[in-house]
Design a protein around this motif. Sequence first.
Motif, mmCIF file in Angstrom:
data_model
loop_
_atom_site.group_PDB
_atom_site.id
_atom_site.type_symbol
_atom_site.label_atom_id
_atom_site.label_comp_id
_atom_site.label_asym_id
_atom_site.label_seq_id
_atom_site.Cartn_x
_atom_site.Cartn_y
_atom_site.Cartn_z
ATOM 1 N N UNK A 265 0.907 -0.997 -0.030
ATOM 2 C CA UNK A 265 0.114 0.050 0.069
ATOM 3 C C UNK A 265 0.912 1.304 -0.012
ATOM 4 N N UNK A 266 0.393 2.510 -0.244
ATOM 5 C CA UNK A 266 1.164 3.563 -0.295
ATOM 6 C C UNK A 266 2.026 3.974 1.073
ATOM 7 N N UNK A 267 1.525 3.342 2.162
ATOM 8 C CA UNK A 267 2.166 3.301 3.447
ATOM 9 C C UNK A 267 3.592 2.625 3.416
ATOM 10 N N UNK A 268 3.505 1.655 2.705
ATOM 11 C CA UNK A 268 4.607 0.424 2.855
ATOM 12 C C UNK A 268 5.572 0.603 1.319
ATOM 13 N N UNK A 269 5.148 1.863 0.522
ATOM 14 C CA UNK A 269 5.839 2.005 -0.730
ATOM 15 C C UNK A 269 7.587 1.951 -0.394
ATOM 16 N N UNK A 270 7.802 2.831 0.451
ATOM 17 C CA UNK A 270 9.130 3.048 0.976
ATOM 18 C C UNK A 270 10.209 1.732 0.969
ATOM 19 N N UNK A 271 9.542 0.542 1.567
ATOM 20 C CA UNK A 271 10.431 -0.564 1.722
ATOM 21 C C UNK A 271 9.646 -1.817 0.916
ATOM 22 N N UNK A 272 8.581 -1.445 0.119
ATOM 23 C CA UNK A 272 7.910 -2.790 -0.609
ATOM 24 C C UNK A 272 8.279 -2.620 -2.055
ATOM 25 N N UNK A 273 8.231 -1.147 -2.788
ATOM 26 C CA UNK A 273 8.327 -0.696 -4.138
ATOM 27 C C UNK A 273 9.703 -1.473 -4.783
ATOM 28 N N UNK A 274 9.568 -2.463 -5.673
ATOM 29 C CA UNK A 274 10.523 -3.233 -6.328
ATOM 30 C C UNK A 274 10.436 -3.057 -7.849
ATOM 31 N N UNK A 275 11.397 -3.434 -8.528
ATOM 32 C CA UNK A 275 11.647 -3.244 -10.018
ATOM 33 C C UNK A 275 10.494 -3.812 -10.740
ATOM 34 N N UNK A 276 9.671 -4.879 -10.246
ATOM 35 C CA UNK A 276 8.664 -5.508 -11.028
ATOM 36 C C UNK A 276 7.396 -4.622 -10.905
ATOM 37 N N UNK A 277 7.323 -4.023 -9.527
ATOM 38 C CA UNK A 277 5.993 -3.075 -9.414
ATOM 39 C C UNK A 277 6.298 -1.752 -10.211
ATOM 40 N N UNK A 278 7.600 -1.426 -10.050
ATOM 41 C CA UNK A 278 8.083 -0.012 -10.770
ATOM 42 C C UNK A 278 7.766 -0.262 -12.393
ATOM 43 N N UNK A 279 8.066 -1.346 -12.823
ATOM 44 C CA UNK A 279 7.915 -1.830 -14.197
ATOM 45 C C UNK A 279 6.254 -1.631 -14.671
ATOM 46 N N UNK A 280 5.525 -2.255 -13.866
ATOM 47 C CA UNK A 280 4.153 -2.304 -13.707
ATOM 48 C C UNK A 280 3.359 -0.741 -13.769
ATOM 49 N N UNK A 281 3.784 -0.189 -12.919
ATOM 50 C CA UNK A 281 3.437 1.139 -12.670
ATOM 51 C C UNK A 281 3.745 2.111 -13.696
ATOM 52 N N UNK A 282 5.201 2.177 -14.072
ATOM 53 C CA UNK A 282 5.583 3.027 -15.040
ATOM 54 C C UNK A 282 5.239 2.517 -16.572
ATOM 55 N N UNK A 283 5.279 1.219 -16.917
ATOM 56 C CA UNK A 283 5.153 0.811 -18.105
ATOM 57 C C UNK A 283 3.834 0.713 -18.738
ATOM 58 N N UNK A 284 2.946 -0.069 -17.635
ATOM 59 C CA UNK A 284 1.433 -0.183 -17.993
ATOM 60 C C UNK A 284 0.710 0.958 -17.742
ATOM 61 N N UNK A 285 0.893 1.768 -16.814
ATOM 62 C CA UNK A 285 0.028 2.730 -16.556
ATOM 63 C C UNK A 285 0.379 4.071 -16.882
ATOM 64 N N UNK A 286 1.594 4.247 -16.970
ATOM 65 C CA UNK A 286 1.947 5.484 -17.621
ATOM 66 C C UNK A 286 2.588 5.570 -19.106
ATOM 67 N N UNK A 287 2.724 4.053 -19.617
ATOM 68 C CA UNK A 287 2.787 3.892 -21.076
ATOM 69 C C UNK A 287 4.426 4.200 -21.338
ATOM 70 N N UNK A 288 5.225 4.057 -20.432
ATOM 71 C CA UNK A 288 6.750 4.370 -20.927
ATOM 72 C C UNK A 288 7.216 3.049 -21.198
ATOM 73 N N UNK A 289 7.047 2.468 -22.414
ATOM 74 C CA UNK A 289 7.498 1.093 -22.781
ATOM 75 C C UNK A 289 8.929 0.972 -22.960
ATOM 76 N N UNK A 290 9.644 1.903 -23.222
ATOM 77 C CA UNK A 290 10.914 1.812 -23.702
ATOM 78 C C UNK A 290 11.737 1.618 -22.406
ATOM 79 N N UNK A 291 11.540 2.729 -21.254
ATOM 80 C CA UNK A 291 12.189 2.680 -20.003
ATOM 81 C C UNK A 291 11.975 1.142 -19.261
ATOM 82 N N UNK A 292 10.626 0.790 -19.326
ATOM 83 C CA UNK A 292 10.731 -0.363 -18.650
ATOM 84 C C UNK A 292 11.349 -1.544 -19.403
ATOM 85 N N UNK A 293 11.363 -1.756 -20.630
ATOM 86 C CA UNK A 293 12.143 -2.564 -21.227
ATOM 87 C C UNK A 293 13.718 -2.533 -20.744
ATOM 88 N N UNK A 294 14.179 -1.301 -20.631
ATOM 89 C CA UNK A 294 15.468 -1.062 -20.169
ATOM 90 C C UNK A 294 15.807 -1.630 -19.019
#
Length: 323
Positions: A265-294
């Motif tokens: 949850x937002x309360x635990x993002x500081x210790x729980x946000x990992x590369x895969x959730x970052x890819x999901x959030x940035x790639x699929x929700x923000x449509x930055x496919x090139x960045x998440x492919x990197x």
Amino acid sequence: MNPVTSSEFDGSATVPKKPSKISKTWKEYKKCRYLFLLLTPVLIWYAVFAYAPLYGIQLAFKDFRIMDGIWGSPWVGFKHFEFLFFHSPDFFKILRNTVVISFYHIIFGFPAPIILALLINEIRSTKFKKITQSLTYLPHFFSWVILSGILLTLLSPSTGVVNYLIQLLGLEPVYFLGDPNYFRFTLVTSAIWKEIGWGTIIYLAALSGISPDLYEAAVMDGASRWKQTLKITLPSILPVVVLMFILRTGGILDAGFDQILNLYSPATYEVADILDTYVYRVGLQNFQFSLTTAVGLFKNLVAFALVLLTNFVAKRLGQEGLF
């Protein structure tokens, strides 16, 4: 007595040639051709779902535009990698979270199936052993969507059974899934609970292959069950343990996407946000496919390097390794 011919005397007699390694290998393939026919669907699956998508790796080096397609998108080289390593405010925090959580999984989660397999192997009642195995296998077959709902109910600070027992002891309720100090502990513990039974399968198979004669000889020599475990059981399954450890290190940057996505949850993002959730959030929700492919390419390169390194160390220590 046959006379010795001049060709035999001078060593010029023809010696039958040994079949080449290639011909021997081809004969083996031909002999097992029906087994390879059964393997064909697996090879097709890997070709379609594992190797064909490698075509999309070039997105890491392009500014992808949906209307232009992969080939039509402009080439930008290492722009996205440069952003990740030098300009992204969150990348190294996310990378640290991923490594820390994976490290906890290896330290506490990797030995757990081995220990459980050793304990199950000591059970003498066949019926009780089967019941124990079935109960420990069961959580593996539930998705994290279902298990996250169960955990949210059990660990609720107001209505959860766990916190009810804690309060009976005179302690304050614990926000297991909302407090950053407890979230990783809850994450690793629940992952072990889900997968420990399934992980014992390969170790129980290895244990079943140990010759009973070794244990009988150890009993004749007066060895206790603990000594038998240390001197016979563990050395016998060590090659399997090393192999599984090499494969596990290859996934060190896979900290459990399904589990974290359903529990954090937002309360635990500081210790729980990992590369895969970052890819999901940035790639699929923000449509930055090139960045998440990197990011994905970076993960795969690290995993490949770690597998090679672990395999090299294992072979230097006298184990077989992967290759």
